[in-house]
Write a protein that holds these residues in place. Structure first.
Motif, PDB file in Angstrom:
ATOM      1  N   ILE A  19     121.784  43.284 131.587  1.00 23.07           N
ATOM      2  CA  ILE A  19     121.469  43.422 130.164  1.00 23.07           C
ATOM      3  C   ILE A  19     119.954  43.439 130.020  1.00 23.07           C
ATOM      4  O   ILE A  19     119.275  42.488 130.409  1.00 23.07           O
ATOM      5  CB  ILE A  19     122.069  42.278 129.336  1.00 23.07           C
ATOM      6  CG1 ILE A  19     123.592  42.298 129.424  1.00 23.07           C
ATOM      7  CG2 ILE A  19     121.632  42.396 127.879  1.00 23.07           C
ATOM      8  CD1 ILE A  19     124.271  41.196 128.618  1.00 23.07           C
ATOM      9  N   TYR A  20     119.435  44.516 129.445  1.00 28.24           N
ATOM     10  CA  TYR A  20     117.994  44.677 129.229  1.00 28.24           C
ATOM     11  C   TYR A  20     117.674  44.409 127.762  1.00 28.24           C
ATOM     12  O   TYR A  20     118.133  45.115 126.873  1.00 28.24           O
ATOM     13  CB  TYR A  20     117.561  46.096 129.608  1.00 28.24           C
ATOM     14  CG  TYR A  20     117.542  46.359 131.096  1.00 28.24           C
ATOM     15  CD1 TYR A  20     116.338  46.366 131.807  1.00 28.24           C
ATOM     16  CD2 TYR A  20     118.716  46.595 131.790  1.00 28.24           C
ATOM     17  CE1 TYR A  20     116.317  46.608 133.167  1.00 28.24           C
ATOM     18  CE2 TYR A  20     118.711  46.840 133.158  1.00 28.24           C
ATOM     19  CZ  TYR A  20     117.515  46.848 133.841  1.00 28.24           C
ATOM     20  OH  TYR A  20     117.497  47.086 135.195  1.00 28.24           O
ATOM     21  N   GLY A  21     116.881  43.376 127.525  1.00 26.03           N
ATOM     22  CA  GLY A  21     116.566  42.937 126.174  1.00 26.03           C
ATOM     23  C   GLY A  21     117.522  41.825 125.777  1.00 26.03           C
ATOM     24  O   GLY A  21     118.677  42.093 125.429  1.00 26.03           O
TER      25      GLY A  21
ATOM     26  N   PRO B 190     108.313  41.298 130.243  1.00 22.63           N
ATOM     27  CA  PRO B 190     107.589  40.617 131.323  1.00 22.63           C
ATOM     28  C   PRO B 190     106.950  39.318 130.847  1.00 22.63           C
ATOM     29  O   PRO B 190     106.275  39.288 129.814  1.00 22.63           O
ATOM     30  CB  PRO B 190     106.530  41.650 131.740  1.00 22.63           C
ATOM     31  CG  PRO B 190     107.163  42.970 131.402  1.00 22.63           C
ATOM     32  CD  PRO B 190     107.933  42.723 130.139  1.00 22.63           C
ATOM     33  N   GLY B 191     107.212  38.272 131.576  1.00 26.90           N
ATOM     34  CA  GLY B 191     106.604  36.981 131.278  1.00 26.90           C
ATOM     35  C   GLY B 191     107.299  36.175 130.206  1.00 26.90           C
ATOM     36  O   GLY B 191     106.842  35.071 129.883  1.00 26.90           O
TER      37      GLY B 191
ATOM     38  N   ASP C  36     112.005  39.601 134.794  1.00 29.33           N
ATOM     39  CA  ASP C  36     111.287  40.594 134.008  1.00 29.33           C
ATOM     40  C   ASP C  36     111.989  41.953 134.091  1.00 29.33           C
ATOM     41  O   ASP C  36     112.701  42.250 135.054  1.00 29.33           O
ATOM     42  CB  ASP C  36     109.857  40.746 134.533  1.00 29.33           C
ATOM     43  CG  ASP C  36     109.004  39.502 134.295  1.00 29.33           C
ATOM     44  OD1 ASP C  36     109.478  38.593 133.585  1.00 29.33           O
ATOM     45  OD2 ASP C  36     107.881  39.453 134.831  1.00 29.33           O
ATOM     46  N   SER C  37     111.747  42.790 133.090  1.00 30.60           N
ATOM     47  CA  SER C  37     112.419  44.090 133.024  1.00 30.60           C
ATOM     48  C   SER C  37     112.081  44.989 134.205  1.00 30.60           C
ATOM     49  O   SER C  37     112.859  45.877 134.546  1.00 30.60           O
ATOM     50  CB  SER C  37     112.064  44.797 131.716  1.00 30.60           C
ATOM     51  OG  SER C  37     110.656  44.958 131.594  1.00 30.60           O
ATOM     52  N   GLY C  38     110.941  44.765 134.829  1.00 32.79           N
ATOM     53  CA  GLY C  38     110.568  45.579 135.981  1.00 32.79           C
ATOM     54  C   GLY C  38     111.002  45.019 137.310  1.00 32.79           C
ATOM     55  O   GLY C  38     110.796  45.654 138.359  1.00 32.79           O
TER      56      GLY C  38
ATOM     57  N   ALA D  67     114.293  52.444 134.914  1.00 29.99           N
ATOM     58  CA  ALA D  67     114.381  51.154 135.599  1.00 29.99           C
ATOM     59  C   ALA D  67     115.841  50.735 135.777  1.00 29.99           C
ATOM     60  O   ALA D  67     116.243  50.264 136.854  1.00 29.99           O
ATOM     61  CB  ALA D  67     113.615  50.095 134.805  1.00 29.99           C
ATOM     62  N   ALA D  68     116.640  50.922 134.734  1.00 32.27           N
ATOM     63  CA  ALA D  68     118.050  50.545 134.821  1.00 32.27           C
ATOM     64  C   ALA D  68     118.812  51.460 135.776  1.00 32.27           C
ATOM     65  O   ALA D  68     119.684  51.004 136.524  1.00 32.27           O
ATOM     66  CB  ALA D  68     118.683  50.576 133.436  1.00 32.27           C
TER      67      ALA D  68
END
Length: 340
Positions: free
Chosen positions: A173-175, A200-201, A219-221, A243-244
């Protein structure tokens, strides 16, 4: 002469302008409509897209808000689904034509003549609202008004995204905001493994994700410890798409859950190749609402909410924009009445 009294609404008049508090006459419900006293309305990222001018053809001026929990006060002619005093929910989908190819094939969410609450129809940043009774829903018991409000968009869109992800065991899950924190609980209840990706962070959001039971948060990355079977992107950030795609295994699906997203950058075909599927989710259907609210009634979903007065809507939107809340912000007209 107005004998019905007045209501308070936070009105959006145009891009770049703050919402304005206005008193208006309490509306009369027309045929097929219900008049509802708003008890709670959650603040959604779609509301930010509206005020930032990123949604097509809103009807202005308009009162935003489409995660509405309220009490039925009056029934318009022909309404027999509800009774005065009943608690109902009013979501984003406010009207469809019922006649087009999409409506006739169970895909009313794609109707070209659809009208949406808080965009084309006055919504829930108000003390009162009217709605088409056919697009309102009885709310499950066991949830306070504030706790129930995020179920009506964050929950519904999350439900539709989870269905689109299929039977994925390892789900990214992103976000990790309002929608993610609800649907993560559903996914974990179904026995899935959850991997949360945040700004990030953002260690606070990552800790929140782990507290709900996510196996991993980063982080998303970052690269997850294992290839994922599917991913859902709730954050409106185009660069998350490649990225996903790199994070999921061959044959997996990446679902885009937002109504708006920044541009997706150019990306090599190799990260899509391998029968990976990239798809969006648009709006919701009434069947989605019936399915998800029944699920919410049968399992405990703990919504994390910050309750603010209705007249603090502009502050609430900025807090959401800046990522200053875990879970969802909910506006309460009752808090304004208490302060008078």
């Amino acid at each position: 002469m107005n004998t019905r009294g007045t209501m308070l609404g936070m009105v959006f008049e145009g891009t770049g302008k703050p919402l304005v508090a206005q008193e208006r006459p309490i509306p009369q419900p027309g045929p097929g409509q219900v008049l509802v006293k708003v008890l709670a309305c959650a603040v959604c990222r779609t509301d930010l897209h509206l005020i930032d001018g990123e949604l097509e053809d809103p009807v202005l001026p308009v009162i935003p808000g489409h995660e509405i929990v309220g009490e039925v006060l009056e029934l318009g002619a022909g309404v027999d689904r509800f009774r005065p005093g009943q608690r109902v929910g009013i979501p984003w989908l406010g009207h469809t034509c019922g006649e087009c190819h999409y409506c006739r094939t169970g895909r009313e969410n794609l109707c070209d003549k659809a009208r949406f609450t808080g965009c084309h129809i006055d919504g829930g940043y108000a003390s009162h609202t009217v709605a088409d009774a056919r697009y309102c829903f009885a709310m499950p018991e066991g949830y306070s008004d504030a706790a129930a409000a995020p179920l009506l968009c964050a929950g519904l869109i999350g439900h539709r995204c989870l269905k689109a992800a299929g039977e994925a065991r390892k789900l990214g899950i992103y976000g990790f905001g309002a929608a993610a924190h609800i649907i993560a609980q559903v996914a974990l209840h179904e026995g899935r493994e959850l991997y949360a990706f945040t700004r990030p962070g953002d260690t606070q959001a990552q800790a929140f994700a782990r507290s709900l039971g996510c196996q991993w948060a980063g982080d998303s990355g970052d690269e997850p410890p294992d290839k994922l079977d599917a991913a859902i992107i709730f954050a409106p950030v185009g660069p998350l798409v490649p990225a996903a795609l790199e994070a999921v295994a061959k044959g997996s699906t990446v679902v885009l859950g937002g109504i708006h997203m920044s541009d997706i950058p150019a990306m090599p075909y190799r990260i899509l190749w391998g029968e990976r599927v990239l798809r969006s989710v648009a709006n919701l259907t009434r069947r989605d609402a019936e399915e998800f609210l029944a699920q919410a009634a049968s399992m405990p979903i703990e919504t994390s909410v910050t309750v603010m007065p209705l007249t603090a809507a502009n502050e609430a939107l900025e807090r959401l924009r800046n990522g200053e809340v875990s879970g969802a912000i909910v506006l309460s007209p009752a808090l304004d009445q208490q302060s008078r």
